[in-house]
Design a protein around this motif. Sequence first.
Motif, PDB file in Angstrom:
ATOM      1  N   ALA A 149     -99.097  -0.251  55.095  1.00  0.00           N
ATOM      2  CA  ALA A 149     -98.795  -1.136  56.223  1.00  0.00           C
ATOM      3  C   ALA A 149     -99.637  -2.402  56.169  1.00  0.00           C
ATOM      4  O   ALA A 149     -99.132  -3.512  56.406  1.00  0.00           O
ATOM      5  N   THR A 150    -100.921  -2.273  55.846  1.00  0.00           N
ATOM      6  CA  THR A 150    -101.774  -3.470  55.768  1.00  0.00           C
ATOM      7  C   THR A 150    -101.381  -4.340  54.576  1.00  0.00           C
ATOM      8  O   THR A 150    -101.479  -5.576  54.653  1.00  0.00           O
ATOM      9  N   MET A 151    -100.928  -3.738  53.498  1.00  0.00           N
ATOM     10  CA  MET A 151    -100.433  -4.518  52.365  1.00  0.00           C
ATOM     11  C   MET A 151     -99.227  -5.348  52.779  1.00  0.00           C
ATOM     12  O   MET A 151     -99.106  -6.523  52.406  1.00  0.00           O
ATOM     13  N   GLU A 152     -98.335  -4.753  53.550  1.00  0.00           N
ATOM     14  CA  GLU A 152     -97.159  -5.477  54.028  1.00  0.00           C
ATOM     15  C   GLU A 152     -97.545  -6.635  54.939  1.00  0.00           C
ATOM     16  O   GLU A 152     -96.969  -7.734  54.854  1.00  0.00           O
ATOM     17  N   ILE A 153     -98.523  -6.404  55.811  1.00  0.00           N
ATOM     18  CA  ILE A 153     -98.980  -7.464  56.712  1.00  0.00           C
ATOM     19  C   ILE A 153     -99.573  -8.625  55.908  1.00  0.00           C
ATOM     20  O   ILE A 153     -99.264  -9.801  56.157  1.00  0.00           O
ATOM     21  N   LEU A 206     -98.989  -9.476  52.842  1.00  0.00           N
ATOM     22  CA  LEU A 206     -97.946 -10.171  52.097  1.00  0.00           C
ATOM     23  C   LEU A 206     -97.134 -11.084  53.005  1.00  0.00           C
ATOM     24  O   LEU A 206     -96.882 -12.255  52.666  1.00  0.00           O
ATOM     25  N   ASP A 207     -96.727 -10.592  54.151  1.00  0.00           N
ATOM     26  CA  ASP A 207     -95.952 -11.419  55.075  1.00  0.00           C
ATOM     27  C   ASP A 207     -96.734 -12.641  55.526  1.00  0.00           C
ATOM     28  O   ASP A 207     -96.188 -13.751  55.617  1.00  0.00           O
ATOM     29  N   ALA A 208     -98.013 -12.451  55.809  1.00  0.00           N
ATOM     30  CA  ALA A 208     -98.843 -13.570  56.248  1.00  0.00           C
ATOM     31  C   ALA A 208     -98.949 -14.630  55.153  1.00  0.00           C
ATOM     32  O   ALA A 208     -98.790 -15.834  55.403  1.00  0.00           O
ATOM     33  N   ALA A 209     -99.205 -14.195  53.915  1.00  0.00           N
ATOM     34  CA  ALA A 209     -99.320 -15.140  52.809  1.00  0.00           C
ATOM     35  C   ALA A 209     -98.013 -15.877  52.566  1.00  0.00           C
ATOM     36  O   ALA A 209     -98.001 -17.092  52.318  1.00  0.00           O
ATOM     37  N   ARG A 210     -96.897 -15.164  52.643  1.00  0.00           N
ATOM     38  CA  ARG A 210     -95.599 -15.799  52.416  1.00  0.00           C
ATOM     39  C   ARG A 210     -95.294 -16.829  53.502  1.00  0.00           C
ATOM     40  O   ARG A 210     -94.856 -17.955  53.215  1.00  0.00           O
ATOM     41  N   LEU A 211     -95.535 -16.479  54.754  1.00  0.00           N
ATOM     42  CA  LEU A 211     -95.242 -17.400  55.851  1.00  0.00           C
ATOM     43  C   LEU A 211     -96.092 -18.664  55.768  1.00  0.00           C
ATOM     44  O   LEU A 211     -95.597 -19.781  55.967  1.00  0.00           O
ATOM     45  N   VAL A 212     -97.377 -18.500  55.482  1.00  0.00           N
ATOM     46  CA  VAL A 212     -98.265 -19.661  55.389  1.00  0.00           C
ATOM     47  C   VAL A 212     -97.876 -20.541  54.199  1.00  0.00           C
ATOM     48  O   VAL A 212     -97.906 -21.774  54.282  1.00  0.00           O
ATOM     49  N   THR A 213     -97.485 -19.921  53.095  1.00  0.00           N
ATOM     50  CA  THR A 213     -97.073 -20.689  51.919  1.00  0.00           C
ATOM     51  C   THR A 213     -95.780 -21.442  52.184  1.00  0.00           C
ATOM     52  O   THR A 213     -95.650 -22.630  51.838  1.00  0.00           O
ATOM     53  N   TYR A 214     -94.810 -20.793  52.800  1.00  0.00           N
ATOM     54  CA  TYR A 214     -93.551 -21.470  53.096  1.00  0.00           C
ATOM     55  C   TYR A 214     -93.757 -22.600  54.101  1.00  0.00           C
ATOM     56  O   TYR A 214     -93.114 -23.656  54.021  1.00  0.00           O
ATOM     57  N   GLN A 215     -94.648 -22.398  55.064  1.00  0.00           N
ATOM     58  CA  GLN A 215     -94.953 -23.474  56.007  1.00  0.00           C
ATOM     59  C   GLN A 215     -95.566 -24.669  55.278  1.00  0.00           C
ATOM     60  O   GLN A 215     -95.202 -25.828  55.524  1.00  0.00           O
ATOM     61  N   ALA A 216     -96.485 -24.394  54.360  1.00  0.00           N
ATOM     62  CA  ALA A 216     -97.114 -25.473  53.600  1.00  0.00           C
ATOM     63  C   ALA A 216     -96.084 -26.227  52.763  1.00  0.00           C
ATOM     64  O   ALA A 216     -96.105 -27.469  52.700  1.00  0.00           O
TER      65      ALA A 216
END
Length: 371
Positions: free
Chosen positions: A276-280, A282-292
């Motif tokens: 579950a923490t791995m999923e969190i 990953l989602d956080a990194a993806r969202l921040v990268t896409y925002q950038a």
Amino acid sequence: MLFRESCRDFTDREVRPLVDTAEEAGTFPVQLWASLAKAGLLGLSIPESHGGSEGDALAVAIVAEELSRASAGIAITPLVSSYMAAPHLARNGSPEQRDRWLSRISGGEAVAAIAVTEPGAGSDVAGLTSKARRTDDGWVIDGRKMFITNAGLADVLIVGARSGGPRHSGITLFEVPKDAPGLSFGSPLTKMGWRSSDTREVVLDGVVVPHDTVVGAENLGFHQIMEGFQLERIALAGMGIGQAAECLDLVRAHVREREAFGAPLTGLQTVRHRVATMEIDLDAARLVTYQAAARMDAGHPEAPVSVARAKYLAAVAANRIIDDAVQLFGGAGFVEETPVARHYRDARILRIGGGTDEVQLEILSKSMKGA
């Protein structure tokens, strides 16, 4: 969504079958250049007039993500050529320079590299010591570059050298073809990861180039390098996301199938919580990268800060996720036949290349109010 599916289909069909052989040989599979070009994956930063598609930073992030799910060592080779070196020509090159290289790069017929890092100047780009001396006939460049990806494959190198004053004020970028007099290369470096990429020392011993090989403006190379870092860091963040996503998929399958103490690993709360923490992460990194990436594409004033945040978070998160994957695979995660072992080796460079963790944190700290 359709673009991602296309990239994933390409990776599954064209890249995955070549990974093991490329890793063992320590070389990039040359047959991929034509396939990458045909799929339109080499020209996202190149104008349509030169065979590209003028795609955006988000598209580059997705390409990096999907290719790296199969192999970061394979992925980095076209990413450097098309999205770390070629953009300098697309953005600041003369019409003649663009005509010489961009169509060939987007068509998979030429490979580019960027040669800035030196033995004594990595994160401190302004500290580079390679020198460019103006002559009546052009320029003479002397110096050494280190850890240059694609050096042994490149048809053209974008070389940073000191042409003027100290530090930031006197750096110029040059277009240096592989056959330039005085240019030579060291043997391929034996690396912990990215084994299927080509990385070497570049030796510039009185390299002679004409006046028209200056890329952009004389003595403004530092600022051009900093601008180029933005897309480079988005690509590297995308690579981390792809590697982490691949390992998370492998872990989900493994913990369902692997039994311990008479039941699947999913029966253990500690395992479920770790996944579950791995999923969190990953989602956080993806969202921040896409925002950038979106902010880059929109010209948002805080885009450089967002890019630094994405580069830092994606690299750190990828290493943490992949480390957890090795842990959950147990002994099987420590042998080379397991993909998570390769991703573990390959991910470590993401916290160094394109600007270290410490550089990204310094960018972020300086952006704080009152700093």
